[in-house]
Design a protein around this motif. Structure first.
Motif, PDB file in Angstrom:
ATOM      1  N   GLU A 134      -1.312  19.490  24.832  1.00 20.71           N
ATOM      2  CA  GLU A 134      -1.364  20.703  24.048  1.00 20.71           C
ATOM      3  C   GLU A 134      -1.738  20.324  22.545  1.00 20.71           C
ATOM      4  OE1 GLU A 134       1.994  23.628  22.171  1.00 20.71           O
ATOM      5  OE2 GLU A 134       2.267  22.930  24.072  1.00 20.71           O
ATOM      6  N   GLU A 135      -1.001  19.418  21.906  1.00 16.73           N
ATOM      7  CA  GLU A 135      -1.230  19.141  20.488  1.00 16.73           C
ATOM      8  C   GLU A 135      -2.602  18.553  20.618  1.00 16.73           C
ATOM      9  OE1 GLU A 135       2.051  16.438  19.953  1.00 16.73           O
ATOM     10  OE2 GLU A 135       3.541  17.820  19.699  1.00 16.73           O
ATOM     11  N   ALA A 136      -3.016  17.572  21.365  1.00 13.76           N
ATOM     12  CA  ALA A 136      -4.386  17.293  21.441  1.00 13.76           C
ATOM     13  C   ALA A 136      -5.597  18.340  21.467  1.00 13.76           C
ATOM     14  CB  ALA A 136      -4.913  16.419  22.422  1.00 13.76           C
ATOM     15  N   ALA A 137      -5.296  19.376  22.275  1.00 10.46           N
ATOM     16  CA  ALA A 137      -6.303  20.271  22.390  1.00 10.46           C
ATOM     17  C   ALA A 137      -6.001  21.352  21.147  1.00 10.46           C
ATOM     18  CB  ALA A 137      -5.725  21.223  23.453  1.00 10.46           C
ATOM     19  N   LEU A 138      -5.013  21.573  20.651  1.00  7.09           N
ATOM     20  CA  LEU A 138      -5.071  22.060  19.350  1.00  7.09           C
ATOM     21  C   LEU A 138      -5.783  21.517  18.353  1.00  7.09           C
ATOM     22  CD1 LEU A 138      -1.263  23.776  19.596  1.00  7.09           C
ATOM     23  CD2 LEU A 138      -3.581  24.996  19.885  1.00  7.09           C
ATOM     24  N   SER A 139      -5.477  20.335  18.145  1.00  5.65           N
ATOM     25  CA  SER A 139      -6.091  19.461  17.165  1.00  5.65           C
ATOM     26  C   SER A 139      -7.605  19.516  17.332  1.00  5.65           C
ATOM     27  CB  SER A 139      -5.620  18.206  17.072  1.00  5.65           C
ATOM     28  OG  SER A 139      -6.304  17.132  16.341  1.00  5.65           O
ATOM     29  N   ALA A 140      -8.091  19.413  18.741  1.00  2.72           N
ATOM     30  CA  ALA A 140      -9.702  19.538  18.718  1.00  2.72           C
ATOM     31  C   ALA A 140     -10.142  20.998  18.522  1.00  2.72           C
ATOM     32  CB  ALA A 140      -9.982  19.235  20.095  1.00  2.72           C
ATOM     33  N   LEU A 141      -9.291  21.987  18.817  1.00  2.92           N
ATOM     34  CA  LEU A 141      -9.827  23.310  18.499  1.00  2.92           C
ATOM     35  C   LEU A 141      -9.823  23.404  16.817  1.00  2.92           C
ATOM     36  CD1 LEU A 141     -10.682  25.619  19.881  1.00  2.92           C
ATOM     37  CD2 LEU A 141      -8.237  26.333  19.832  1.00  2.92           C
ATOM     38  N   GLY A 142      -8.974  22.738  16.221  1.00  4.70           N
ATOM     39  CA  GLY A 142      -8.976  22.834  14.751  1.00  4.70           C
ATOM     40  C   GLY A 142     -10.169  22.232  14.008  1.00  4.70           C
ATOM     41  N   ARG A 143     -10.564  20.682  14.867  1.00  2.00           N
ATOM     42  CA  ARG A 143     -11.781  20.312  14.467  1.00  2.00           C
ATOM     43  C   ARG A 143     -13.235  21.165  14.637  1.00  2.00           C
ATOM     44  NH1 ARG A 143      -9.187  16.165  16.697  1.00  2.00           N
ATOM     45  NH2 ARG A 143     -11.087  16.085  18.507  1.00  2.00           N
ATOM     46  N   LEU A 144     -13.127  21.796  15.777  1.00  4.07           N
ATOM     47  CA  LEU A 144     -14.357  22.309  16.290  1.00  4.07           C
ATOM     48  C   LEU A 144     -14.440  23.681  15.831  1.00  4.07           C
ATOM     49  CD1 LEU A 144     -14.211  21.408  19.930  1.00  4.07           C
ATOM     50  CD2 LEU A 144     -15.734  20.348  18.269  1.00  4.07           C
ATOM     51  N   GLY A 145     -13.471  24.518  15.435  1.00  2.00           N
ATOM     52  CA  GLY A 145     -13.446  25.754  14.961  1.00  2.00           C
ATOM     53  C   GLY A 145     -13.353  26.772  16.063  1.00  2.00           C
ATOM     54  N   GLN A 146     -14.370  26.855  16.870  1.00  2.00           N
ATOM     55  CA  GLN A 146     -14.306  27.434  18.202  1.00  2.00           C
ATOM     56  C   GLN A 146     -14.904  26.680  19.450  1.00  2.00           C
ATOM     57  OE1 GLN A 146     -15.436  31.580  18.441  1.00  2.00           O
ATOM     58  NE2 GLN A 146     -15.037  32.020  16.265  1.00  2.00           N
ATOM     59  N   ALA A 147     -14.213  26.837  20.594  1.00  3.07           N
ATOM     60  CA  ALA A 147     -14.752  26.179  21.730  1.00  3.07           C
ATOM     61  C   ALA A 147     -14.203  26.839  23.060  1.00  3.07           C
ATOM     62  CB  ALA A 147     -14.023  24.552  21.582  1.00  3.07           C
ATOM     63  N   THR A 148     -15.145  26.433  24.020  1.00  3.38           N
ATOM     64  CA  THR A 148     -14.978  26.871  25.537  1.00  3.38           C
ATOM     65  C   THR A 148     -13.877  25.918  25.832  1.00  3.38           C
ATOM     66  OG1 THR A 148     -16.568  25.459  26.412  1.00  3.38           O
ATOM     67  CG2 THR A 148     -17.199  27.953  25.675  1.00  3.38           C
ATOM     68  N   ALA A 149     -13.291  26.366  27.154  1.00  3.75           N
ATOM     69  CA  ALA A 149     -12.437  25.406  27.761  1.00  3.75           C
ATOM     70  C   ALA A 149     -13.057  24.114  27.956  1.00  3.75           C
ATOM     71  CB  ALA A 149     -11.768  26.197  28.898  1.00  3.75           C
ATOM     72  N   ALA A 150     -14.155  24.349  28.544  1.00  5.42           N
ATOM     73  CA  ALA A 150     -15.057  22.974  29.023  1.00  5.42           C
ATOM     74  C   ALA A 150     -15.246  22.166  27.720  1.00  5.42           C
ATOM     75  CB  ALA A 150     -16.484  23.491  29.911  1.00  5.42           C
ATOM     76  N   GLU A 151     -15.600  22.922  26.615  1.00  4.07           N
ATOM     77  CA  GLU A 151     -15.776  21.685  25.521  1.00  4.07           C
ATOM     78  C   GLU A 151     -14.675  21.256  25.001  1.00  4.07           C
ATOM     79  OE1 GLU A 151     -19.492  24.601  23.631  1.00  4.07           O
ATOM     80  OE2 GLU A 151     -17.381  24.834  22.912  1.00  4.07           O
ATOM     81  N   LEU A 152     -13.391  22.006  25.117  1.00  4.56           N
ATOM     82  CA  LEU A 152     -12.318  21.339  24.610  1.00  4.56           C
ATOM     83  C   LEU A 152     -11.766  20.339  25.766  1.00  4.56           C
ATOM     84  CD1 LEU A 152      -9.909  24.178  23.767  1.00  4.56           C
ATOM     85  CD2 LEU A 152     -10.668  22.356  22.257  1.00  4.56           C
ATOM     86  N   ALA A 153     -12.082  20.246  27.018  1.00  7.39           N
ATOM     87  CA  ALA A 153     -12.032  19.126  27.957  1.00  7.39           C
ATOM     88  C   ALA A 153     -12.978  18.125  27.528  1.00  7.39           C
ATOM     89  CB  ALA A 153     -12.136  19.661  29.275  1.00  7.39           C
TER      90      ALA A 153
END
Length: 394
Positions: A134-153
Motif C-alpha cells: 500500500e505504501e509503495a503504491a501511494l508513493s508511486a501514485l504521488g510521483r506519477l500524478g495519475q495512473a491506472t492499476a496496471a501502471e501502478l503494478a
C-alpha cells in the motif's frame, strides 16, 4: 395546522425541487461546481451521469464537457470518490472531509477487514506485507500524478499478486491485490478516481491521490452532511434520510437534533427541513421540462418517491436493482423515459399523460434538441439499463 406544524404539500415540494435542483430554466447554473453544490453529490458509478446531470442544469449546455472536465481533472473542484451507501459520487472538493468522516470510516474498516480475511483464507501474504505494498503504491501514485492499476503494478509488482476469493462457492473468483486494495484505499479516502481512459463516457479510469483534508469528528461530519442535503432536498422524512445516507436511524436522529431541524407535515407523515426553511416557497414562473440521466441525483434523491413519480411507472423506469434509468420530467414529476439510438437520435416517450399534454410534448422536444446539440456524435448508453430505455434505444 392546529398543532403548529406546517403542512408542505406536493405542489410546494415540486416547486422546491425545480428551483433548488436547478431544473427550471430560471434556476439553471453557470458552472458544474454550482450544480454539484446545489445537489450535494452527483452519482458517479456511471461516469456519463455526472456530465449529463450537469448538462441538464447549465445555462450554457454546450460548455458541459469542457467545464466538467476542467472541474474534475484540472481545477479539482469536483472529486469522484466513495460516499454514501458505498457508492461512487462526484462531490465538491470542500465536502470530501465531511463525506469521509460521516460515511466512509465505518465502511472502510469493514472493507479492509474483509480484504485481509479473504487473503488469509487464500493463503496470501499478511497485513504487514499488504501495508508495505500500500505504501509503495501511494508513493508511486504521488510521483506519477495519475495512473491506472496496471501502471501502478509496473511501479510496484506485488500489486499483481493474485488470490482466490470465496473458494468452493458458486461465486468463486480470482482477484489481484491491486483490484481489491485500490478499492479499499478509495473507501478510506486515500485515493480518488482520476481522468478516464478515452472519452468522458468511459468506465475505465486512472487513480489519483485524494485531496488532503482534515480529520473531522464523525458526529460533526454527519450533522454537516445532513445539513447540506436537507437544504437541497428538504422536506424529507426520516426514512429518506436513513436511505440516502446509509446511516443507522440513531445517527440520523442525532444529526437532525444537532442542526436544529424543524419538523413539518407531509402527506406521508413527518418530514424535516433545516432551521429557517419553514416558510412557503413560490414555484417557477412557468412549467418546465427536463431530460435527466440514469442515476440522476434528483430522481434518486428520496426513498419515498410517490410525490414526483407514480408507482405504476417504476417497472418501466428502474432496473431490477432499483437503479433509475433516463427520465423525462414535466413540471416537477417524472412522466416518461428517453434514450439515445445508435444513430444519435434522442427518442422519448411520455408514459404518464395526466397533465402532460401538447405543451409538455413541445417542451420535452425542445429539451431533446438541446441535449442532442451538446452531445454531438458522442454515444451514450446507461450503465444500468431499464426496460423503456432498451426499447427506445432499439
Amino acid at each position: 395546522m392546529g398543532d403548529g406544524v406546517r403542512y408542505i404539500g406536493v405542489a410546494e415540494r415540486r416547486a422546491r425541487l425545480a428551483l433548488r435542483h436547478r431544473l427550471a430554466p430560471q434556476a439553471r447554473a453557470g458552472t458544474p461546481e454550482e450544480v454539484a453544490d446545489a445537489l450535494v453529490a452527483l452519482h458517479g458509478s456511471d461516469p456519463a451521469t455526472v456530465y449529463l446531470a450537469v448538462g441538464a442544469r447549465l445555462t450554457d449546455a454546450a460548455a458541459t464537457v469542457a467545464r466538467t472536465d476542467r472541474a474534475l481533472y484540472e481545477d479539482r473542484t469536483l472529486v469522484r470518490m466513495h460516499g454514501m451507501r458505498h457508492t461512487v459520487f462526484a462531490f465538491p472538493t470542500g465536502l470530501t472531509a465531511v463525506v469521509h468522516a460521516s460515511t466512509g470510516l465505518t465502511v472502510a474498516a469493514r472493507e479492509r477487514a474483509a480484504l485481509l480475511k479473504d487473503m488469509a483464507k487464500a493463503g496470501a501474504p499478511d497485513a504487514a506485507w499488504l501495508k508495505e505494498v500500500e505504501e509503495a503504491a501511494l508513493s508511486a501514485l504521488g510521483r506519477l500524478g495519475q495512473a491506472t492499476a496496471a501502471e501502478l503494478a509496473q511501479e510496484e509488482p506485488r500489486l499483481r499478486e493474485r488470490f482466490v476469493y470465496a473458494a468452493g462457492k458458486p461465486y468463486e473468483g480470482v482477484h489481484t491485490v491491486a483490484t481489491r486494495l485500490l478499492r479499499v484505499l478509495g473507501v478510506e479516502g486515500k485515493v480518488v478516481r482520476g481522468r478516464p481512459l478515452g472519452s468522458w463516457t468511459s468506465n475505465q479510469f486512472r487513480w489519483a491521490l485524494a485531496p488532503e483534508h482534515p480529520e473531522l469528528p464523525p458526529s460533526d461530519a454527519q450533522a454537516e452532511l445532513l445539513r447540506h442535503w436537507l437544504t437541497a432536498c428538504g422536506p424529507a422524512t426520516e426514512a429518506d434520510l436513513k436511505w440516502w445516507t446509509g446511516w443507522r436511524v440513531t445517527d440520523v436522529r442525532r444529526a437532525l437534533a444537532a442542526i436544529g431541524a424543524r419538523a413539518v407535515s407531509l402527506d406521508e407523515g413527518t418530514g424535516y427541513v433545516v432551521e429557517g426553511d419553514v416558510d412557503p416557497v413560490a414555484g417557477p414562473r412557468e412549467p418546465w421540462a427536463a431530460l435527466l440521466p440514469g442515476l440522476d441525483p434528483t430522481a434518486m434523491g428520496w426513498q419515498g418517491r410517490d410525490w414526483y413519480l407514480a408507482p405504476e411507472l417504476r417497472p418501466a423506469l428502474f432496473d431490477y436493482s432499483g437503479n433509475v434509468g433516463p427520465t423525462v420530467w414535466w413540471d416537477g414529476r417524472v412522466v416518461g423515459g428517453w434514450a439515445r439510438r445508435p444513430d444519435g437520435e434522442i427518442v422519448w416517450r411520455i408514459l404518464d399523460r395526466a397533465g402532460a399534454g401538447r405543451d409538455a410534448e413541445t417542451a420535452v422536444a425542445a429539451e431533446a434538441e438541446r441535449l442532442a446539440a451538446w452531445l454531438g456524435s458522442t454515444r451514450v448508453t446507461p450503465r444500468f439499463r431499464t426496460p423503456v430505455e432498451k426499447e427506445l434505444a432499439g
